[in-house]
Design an enzyme around this catalytic site. Structure first.
Site, short mmCIF file in Angstrom:
data_model
loop_
_atom_site.label_atom_id
_atom_site.label_comp_id
_atom_site.label_asym_id
_atom_site.label_seq_id
_atom_site.Cartn_x
_atom_site.Cartn_y
_atom_site.Cartn_z
N ALA A 1 0.59 -1.20 0.40
CA ALA A 1 -0.15 -0.05 -0.24
C ALA A 1 0.70 1.40 -0.33
O ALA A 1 0.25 2.19 -0.21
CB ALA A 1 -0.93 -0.29 1.31
N GLU B 1 2.40 2.13 -3.67
CA GLU B 1 0.77 2.08 -4.27
C GLU B 1 1.06 4.01 -4.43
O GLU B 1 0.07 4.79 -4.94
CB GLU B 1 -0.38 1.91 -4.06
CG GLU B 1 -1.70 2.02 -5.11
CD GLU B 1 -1.05 1.41 -6.38
OE1 GLU B 1 0.10 0.61 -6.43
OE2 GLU B 1 -1.52 1.99 -7.34
N TYR B 2 0.52 4.02 -2.58
CA TYR B 2 0.41 5.63 -1.49
C TYR B 2 1.82 6.38 -2.56
O TYR B 2 1.03 7.79 -3.64
CB TYR B 2 0.70 5.60 -1.02
CG TYR B 2 0.64 6.73 -0.05
CD1 TYR B 2 -0.03 8.12 0.00
CD2 TYR B 2 2.33 7.46 0.66
CE1 TYR B 2 -0.26 9.32 0.75
CE2 TYR B 2 2.12 8.44 0.99
CZ TYR B 2 0.69 9.45 1.24
OH TYR B 2 1.28 10.38 1.67
N LEU B 3 2.78 5.76 -2.85
CA LEU B 3 3.41 7.29 -3.43
C LEU B 3 3.58 7.05 -5.21
O LEU B 3 3.75 8.05 -5.27
CB LEU B 3 4.95 6.30 -3.26
CG LEU B 3 5.20 6.73 -1.87
CD1 LEU B 3 6.66 6.39 -1.72
CD2 LEU B 3 5.46 7.99 -0.94
N LYS C 1 1.01 9.27 -5.30
CA LYS C 1 1.11 10.80 -4.98
C LYS C 1 2.29 11.16 -5.90
O LYS C 1 1.57 12.47 -7.00
CB LYS C 1 1.85 10.97 -3.63
CG LYS C 1 1.23 10.94 -1.91
CD LYS C 1 -0.06 11.78 -1.91
CE LYS C 1 -0.43 12.40 -1.17
NZ LYS C 1 -1.21 12.98 -0.75
#
Ligand code: NAP
Length: 215
Positions: A126, A129-131, A134
């Site tokens: 996760a 995926e977050y980076l 962003k």
């Protein structure tokens, strides 16, 4: 200069700190929230709540119509899975870009994250995926034609504000209090020299006003 600002994530930790600060500085602030139970908290700090779900609503233009600037300080949060990194951290930011363009709002300030400059190409669960979300949101904003500023803080804390930061295109990985991030965002909103800038942000020695003016 007094401006009208809409904060996506108006009841988030940074959103509340930023809303309070902007109101104290004489600006008019709309706080976008998806849960009506949060309305009283916004009224208490002088922020006008506007109901708007950045994932469930197809078009969020009406929620921000008429403001001078939008700030994306929302996020799916640490406990969320891969899917919501896509629908919220990327999709929500892009929906706000589309709303700004549709309503002729020139200015868009995004709370990105340290690490978005070079996200892992794949994997990382996760957080990876977050980076990537962003980074993709930041790219969409750069390509949008809006007057953008991309703010990439290090690890956020709830420590009291210090009023002093380090800002740069790349800085060491370190922490920064949310209250100092909020103060940087407030300064950026009224600093035309920050339009088109992307920077990382951690705690440091330079007074916030000086650090923002030097961009
Ligand atoms: N944690 C870190 O160390 C770190 C580091 C760098 C950058 N950041 C970024 O900093 C930003 C703000 O952080 P924070 O700690 O202030 O976040 P936060 O307290 O978790 O606030 C996030 C806000 O986003 C809202 N939100 C979630 N889904 C939404 C939706 N579908 N529609 C509208 N609003 C929605 C939440 O509302 P609800 O109350 O309805 O859920 C909440 O108000 C985020 O963009 C985060 O990615 C975090």
């Amino acid at each position: 200069m007094e401006i009208e600002v809409a904060i996506a994530g108006g009841h988030g930790k940074i959103g509340l700190l930023l809303g309070k600060l902007l109101v104290e500085q004489g600006h008019t602030v709309l706080g976008l929230i998806r849960n009506p139970d949060q309305e009283d908290d916004l009224h208490a700090i002088g922020v006008e709540p506007v109901l708007c779900d950045l994932e469930a609503d197809d078009d969020v233009g009406e929620a921000v119509a008429g403001v001078d600037a939008v700030v994306f300080a929302a996020g799916a949060g640490a406990g969320s899975g891969v899917e919501r990194k896509r629908t919220m951290d990327l999709g929500g930011a892009v929906k706000l870009i589309e709303a700004a363009r549709e309503k002729g709002i020139g200015r868009y300030v995004i709370v990105s994250s340290m690490g978005a400059a070079d996200p892992p190409a794949e994997g990382g669960d996760a957080f990876g995926e977050y980076l990537r979300a962003k980074a993709a949101a930041d790219r969409a904003l750069v390509e949008s034609g809006l007057d953008y500023t991309i703010v990439r803080p290090g690890m956020l804390t709830d420590e009291p504000p210090t009023g002093r930061v380090e800002i740069g295109s790349r800085v060491e990985r370190a922490e920064v209090p949310r209250a100092d991030v909020a103060a940087v965002l407030a300064a950026v909103l009224v600093a035309p020299n920050t339009i088109g800038e992307t920077f990382e942000l951690i705690s440091g020695e330079t007074p916030i006003g000086d650090a923002v003016a030097a961009l």
